[in-house]
Structures are given as C-alpha cells and as structure tokens.
Motif scaffolding. Structure first.
Motif, PDB file in Angstrom:
ATOM      1  N   GLY A   1     -97.822  11.676  18.417  1.00 33.47           N
ATOM      2  CA  GLY A   1     -96.766  12.010  17.702  1.00 33.47           C
ATOM      3  C   GLY A   1     -95.420  12.200  18.224  1.00 33.47           C
ATOM      4  O   GLY A   1     -94.555  12.751  17.835  1.00 33.47           O
TER       5      GLY A   1
ATOM      6  N   GLY B   1     -97.328  10.061  24.364  1.00 31.73           N
ATOM      7  CA  GLY B   1     -97.912  11.159  23.423  1.00 31.73           C
ATOM      8  C   GLY B   1     -98.115  10.988  22.158  1.00 31.73           C
ATOM      9  O   GLY B   1     -97.221  10.593  21.448  1.00 31.73           O
TER      10      GLY B   1
ATOM     11  N   VAL C   1    -101.380   1.190  20.314  1.00 30.76           N
ATOM     12  CA  VAL C   1    -102.471   2.049  19.717  1.00 30.76           C
ATOM     13  C   VAL C   1    -101.597   2.922  18.655  1.00 30.76           C
ATOM     14  O   VAL C   1    -100.511   3.333  18.716  1.00 30.76           O
ATOM     15  CB  VAL C   1    -102.781   3.141  20.784  1.00 30.76           C
ATOM     16  CG1 VAL C   1    -103.713   4.199  20.149  1.00 30.76           C
ATOM     17  CG2 VAL C   1    -103.350   2.462  21.938  1.00 30.76           C
TER      18      VAL C   1
ATOM     19  N   GLY D   1     -99.115   3.225  23.559  1.00 34.75           N
ATOM     20  CA  GLY D   1     -98.830   4.146  22.309  1.00 34.75           C
ATOM     21  C   GLY D   1     -98.068   5.096  22.334  1.00 34.75           C
ATOM     22  O   GLY D   1     -97.226   5.498  23.203  1.00 34.75           O
ATOM     23  N   GLY D   2     -98.323   5.969  21.503  1.00 38.70           N
ATOM     24  CA  GLY D   2     -97.346   7.354  21.158  1.00 38.70           C
ATOM     25  C   GLY D   2     -96.200   7.193  20.475  1.00 38.70           C
ATOM     26  O   GLY D   2     -95.426   6.463  20.603  1.00 38.70           O
ATOM     27  N   GLY D   3     -96.229   7.593  18.959  1.00 38.29           N
ATOM     28  CA  GLY D   3     -95.090   7.649  18.124  1.00 38.29           C
ATOM     29  C   GLY D   3     -94.751   6.372  17.401  1.00 38.29           C
ATOM     30  O   GLY D   3     -93.646   6.020  17.014  1.00 38.29           O
TER      31      GLY D   3
HETATM   32  C1  1GP Z   1    -101.393   9.081  21.859  1.00 40.13           C
HETATM   33  O1  1GP Z   1    -101.112   6.774  22.171  1.00 40.13           O
HETATM   34  C2  1GP Z   1    -101.691   7.708  21.453  1.00 40.13           C
HETATM   35  O2  1GP Z   1    -102.263   9.377  22.997  1.00 40.13           O
HETATM   36  C3  1GP Z   1    -101.183   7.455  19.847  1.00 40.13           C
HETATM   37  O3  1GP Z   1    -100.179   8.226  19.449  1.00 40.13           O
HETATM   38  O4  1GP Z   1    -100.830   9.486  17.602  1.00 40.13           O
HETATM   39  O5  1GP Z   1     -98.342   9.077  17.883  1.00 40.13           O
HETATM   40  O6  1GP Z   1     -99.746   7.137  17.188  1.00 40.13           O
HETATM   41  P1  1GP Z   1     -99.800   8.613  17.905  1.00 40.13           P
END
Ligand code: 1GP
Length: 245
Positions: free
Chosen positions: A176, A174, A220, A199-201
């Motif tokens: 952030g 997710g 990502v 991705g995510g964080g």
């Molecule tokens: C979110 O995977 C993406 O769906 C990217 O996450 O913005 O935390 O890098 P960030």
C-alpha cells in the motif's frame, strides 16, 4: 542448499500476484480470484503477510493450490508461514534493517521445519524502501526503511547480499505504499546482476511497465487487485503483448 531459480525470476516481465491471507474475505472470493488471475496468465502467486496466523496461512495455501496450476511461492512475514504445498520459499532476510530477529532470528526458529518440508528455498536479500507511509513491515520488524533518495545505500546493501550468497533481491516499498520504488534505484540495483523482484504501491500498468523497463524481473501487485479485481483484465493484455517491441 541453493535451488535452481525458476525461469519467471529471470524473465524481463513477470508479474506476481500477492495474496495476503489476512485480507481474504471468504473462501469463495479467494477461489474466484485465483481462477481469474490464472485465466489472466499472471506469472505466479506469492502468499504471505506481516501479521498472518499459521491457520489463516495454511487454509489459504490449500485453497490456492486446489484452484490453479500456476506456481505458488511463500513470501513469509514470519517463521509461522510455512507449507509443503508450495513451489518454493522466498527465504527473506531483511537486510535493510538492523533487527537481528528478521536478519537471522526467525530463520533459526524455522530451520528444522524448513529442512523437513524439503521445499525449494531461494535466499532473498529483502530491502525495505521508504514508500511515503509507515509500512506494516517497518512497524512489525521495528526497522527503518532505506530513504527513496539513498540509492547508494540500497546499492551497497544489495551488493552485500550478493556477496553473502543471496540468490534474489527484493526491493519493497511496502504494502500500500504511496510512492513505489524509484526507477533510478531499480536500475542501479539491477546492475548488480541478481534477479530482481520489485513491489509496493504499484497500481497501474504504466507503473508495472516502468519497473520492468528499469530492470525488475518480477513486479509484485497486491493491494490494487484487492481493491479492483478487474485490473486483471489490464494485466492480462499487458502480459500478452510484451514490453519490448
Ligand atoms: C508488498 O510488494 C508487496 O510487500 C506488494 O505491495 O500490496 O502495495 O501492491 P502492494
């Protein structure tokens, strides 16, 4: 109607820069960012967001397209985020959730339009993993993420995705997220044998390297670059050097 996957999805060190049109401050800033990211030789751009309007989306696509030669893929938050001016669509189905709207409902709404656009579509098994904060995807889709320590559930979910014919797997903590997807989970899902996006964080080069070394093909980065555009310099060096010495 599967399309051949572009090489960046099978490389072992691609980095995709995510642009969320809702967070774009103004056109000039977006142009400058796109030019800098292109100069840094990132692998591609993803565009999309959980709550982007179709107008914001189209305007951003137009600007990005006009200022880079790099591939641009839609990472859609809804059936309204579509365009012809892209290199492909990550056709996400939120397999970690049990909300039919995001498993098939949005797809039915968009099917005729996608057919008419004739853009390459890449069916993607999208798994939301608990990132330690309530993500906008979880909120908007009204689904529960897979807990960080439930690698077996993530594995079975991704494997079902492969058996159903999805071409790609996307593990997302997710936007952030406090805690990125654990490397053990990345390694486990990679063993399924489909190209893997993570991705995510992810906010550091070490974080990107760890995800790549665990088996992610594409990492990502979104938030970090929104806050610190100079991180592109670090990204550029990382991408130029390579991870396998
Ligand atoms: C979110 O995977 C993406 O769906 C990217 O996450 O913005 O935390 O890098 P960030």
């Amino acid at each position: 109607m599967n399309h051949t996957l572009p090489e960046i999805f099978s490389s072992d060190k691609s980095v995709a820069v995510l642009i969320d049109p809702e967070k774009v401050v103004n056109k000039e800033k977006l142009i400058e960012f796109v030019k800098r990211a292109s100069f840094a030789k990132v692998s591609c751009f993803f565009i999309g967001g959980s709550t982007v309007s179709s107008t914001q989306f189209s305007e951003a696509v137009e600007v990005i397209r006009a200022h880079t030669e790099l591939p641009l893929y839609i990472f859609p938050g809804s059936s309204e985020q579509l365009s012809k001016e892209v290199d492909g669509l990550l056709y996400l189905s939120l397999l970690s959730g049990r909300n039919p709207e995001y498993l098939i409902g949005q797809h039915v709404k968009a099917a005729l339009q996608i057919e008419a656009l004739q853009i390459p579509i890449f069916p993607t098994a999208y798994l939301l993993i608990d990132g330690g904060t309530k993500s906008s995807v979880a909120y908007v889709s009204q689904t529960q993420p897979i807990p960080q320590d439930q690698t077996a559930i993530a594995y079975s979910t991704a494997l079902a995705g492969k058996q159903l014919g999805f071409q790609l797997i996307y593990l997302d903590a997710g936007s952030g997220a406090k805690d990125p997807v654990p490397v053990e989970m990345i390694a486990s899902i990679r063993s399924i044998g489909l190209p893997l996006i993570v991705g995510g964080g992810i906010r550091t080069i070490d974080g990107i390297r760890s995800a790549h070394e665990a088996g992610a093909n594409v990492v990502v980065v979104g938030n970090k670059l929104e806050e610190d555009v100079d991180f592109l310099l670090d990204l550029s060096s990382y991408l130029a050097v390579g991870i396998r010495l």
